[in-house]
Design an enzyme around this catalytic site. Structure first.
Site, short mmCIF file in Angstrom:
data_model
loop_
_atom_site.label_atom_id
_atom_site.label_comp_id
_atom_site.label_asym_id
_atom_site.label_seq_id
_atom_site.Cartn_x
_atom_site.Cartn_y
_atom_site.Cartn_z
N ASP A 1 4.02 36.95 7.59
CA ASP A 1 5.22 37.55 8.15
C ASP A 1 5.10 37.83 9.64
OD1 ASP A 1 5.60 39.49 5.12
OD2 ASP A 1 6.26 37.46 5.61
N SER B 1 10.66 34.77 -2.50
CA SER B 1 9.51 34.64 -1.60
C SER B 1 8.21 35.10 -2.26
CB SER B 1 9.74 35.42 -0.32
OG SER B 1 9.90 36.79 -0.60
N HIS C 1 6.35 42.07 0.22
CA HIS C 1 5.38 41.00 0.27
C HIS C 1 4.00 41.58 0.01
CE1 HIS C 1 8.04 38.07 2.80
NE2 HIS C 1 8.36 38.10 1.54
#
Lengths: 168, 232
Positions: A116, A47, A89
């Site tokens: 997110d 990701s 992230h």
């Protein structure tokens, strides 16, 4: 009695114990130095590609690369109790509001289209996270060495990656 | 005393020590190269505030800002042999009265990933783009044309909203360029506020202050059209 301690079984046992306790103390020392429960993290998903690929190792520290508050661009290690592993992230939004005591953060994986918040990655489906959900920040990077850990958890995946590396 | 297990242990220990020292030397080499990132132009070219659904995934009506901006920057000095990628991003920032000093609202409005020639194969590029990138780098380890950002009238990549749902007439908003250098081995670095030795701070990375205008009411705010632009 002394012959018991000189026996091969005990000697080998103590040798193994020495290695295990040395590894344990190195790990605990790393936790202390970095000020976080997860000083070293292995990347499992893509990701955050192409920055972090599966098999990479990330070095985590309690503080981000600047003083004080969380800023956009930081790479927090986020713990969601609903998930088995923390995820990493990039912070893409930092907001403050009169009615909220804490900052409101939004993160997004570089390789994901949605952030997110929309992607329901936060605990309890909340829209924002705060410093409380953050275990540390990524400060260092070492490529490829994490495949050993992936191999231990999921050997078929590691073997598959190895084969695809050699295929034309 | 000299069993195979001990020999294996010693070899592994030696391997990890050497690998650690080599990694340390590689990451230290980053500090020996100059960094002179510069912004020539960073300004807004269009500003409006709209009440409606900011994008397809929004569940509520809120005030969102429509900004277009122009950017001309040179980040090529950030690339060294140890650079994997540079993540460049433009944020809209404005101070918050709420939390006392040093609280700044920040939102990324645009970002881009600039890979180094050594990591082009890792970016999700189409075959034609990958070919073009490889050709421009021409087998070089460092490509001096990488990191030159020249974009005109760029629209937002991500919707600009605030948790309160209010954005109209926000004062002292600025656009700011940031970068995050991702090495192959070593410590990640971001744009710094001061010069550190050979690494100079980003010049002119802040735009002039501007105020977001009052809300312009839109009739067709429900869905963005496939051409990507909302009609005024």
């Amino acid at each position: 009695m002394t012959s018991f301690f000189r026996s091969p079984l005990v000697q080998h046992g103590l040798g193994i114990l020495q290695v295990v306790s040395a590894c344990f103390m190195v790990w605990k020392g790393a936790c202390l130095l970095s000020g976080t429960r997860y000083p070293v993290v292995v990347v499992i998903t893509n990701s955050m590609a192409p920055a972090f690929d599966p098999g990479d190792i990330l070095l985590v520290h309690r503080h981000p690369a600047h003083d004080g508050r969380v800023r956009v661009g930081d790479l927090p290690v986020i713990m969601n109790p609903d998930r088995p592993y923390p995820f990493i992230h990039r912070v893409v939004g930092v907001f403050y509001d009169d009615n909220e005591k804490e900052e409101m953060l939004v993160t997004k994986g570089d390789n994901n289209e949605l952030n997110d918040s929309v992607g329901m990655m936060y605990p309890g489906g909340q829209e924002y996270i705060s410093r409380r959900e953050i275990m540390g920040f990524v400060r260092g990077y070492v490529p490829f060495l994490g495949w050993i850990v992936i191999f231990l958890q999921n050997p078929m995946r590691a073997i598959g990656a190895l084969l695809s590396f050699f295929s034309p | 005393m000299y069993s195979s297990l001990v020999r294996l242990q010693n070899t592994f220990g030696f391997f990890t020590t050497v690998a650690f020292v080599v990694a340390l030397l590689i990451s230290a080499s980053d500090f020996l190269s100059d960094r002179t990132p510069t912004v020539h132009v960073l300004k807004t070219t269009q500003l409006s505030t709209v009440l409606g659904r900011a994008d397809y995934y929004s569940s509520k009506k809120e005030e969102y800002a429509v900004i277009k901006f122009t950017l001309d920057a040179d980040l090529s000095s950030l690339f060294t042999w140890n650079t994997k990628q540079v993540f460049a991003y433009v944020t809209a920032e404005w101070p918050s009265a709420a939390q006392g000093n040093n609280a700044t609202n920040q939102a990324v409005i645009w970002d881009t990933i600039i890979t180094a020639p050594s990591s082009d194969h890792l970016g999700n590029f189409s075959p034609s783009k990958l070919k073009r990138l490889r050709k421009s780098a021409n087998g070089k380890g460092i490509d001096p044309s990488r990191g030159k950002l020249q974009i005109k009238n760029q629209r937002l990549k991500y919707p600009l909203t605030h948790p309160t749902g209010k954005l109209a007439q926000t004062k002292d908003v600025r656009l700011k360029l940031h970068y995050n250098v991702q090495p192959w081995v070593g410590f990640l670095s971001w744009n710094q506020a001061q010069d550190w030795g050979k690494w100079k701070a980003l010049k002119n990375g802040l735009s002039k202050k501007f105020t977001l205008p009052a809300v312009k009411v839109k009739e067709q705010a429900k869905k963005k059209t496939t051409t990507g632009g909302a009609k005024a």
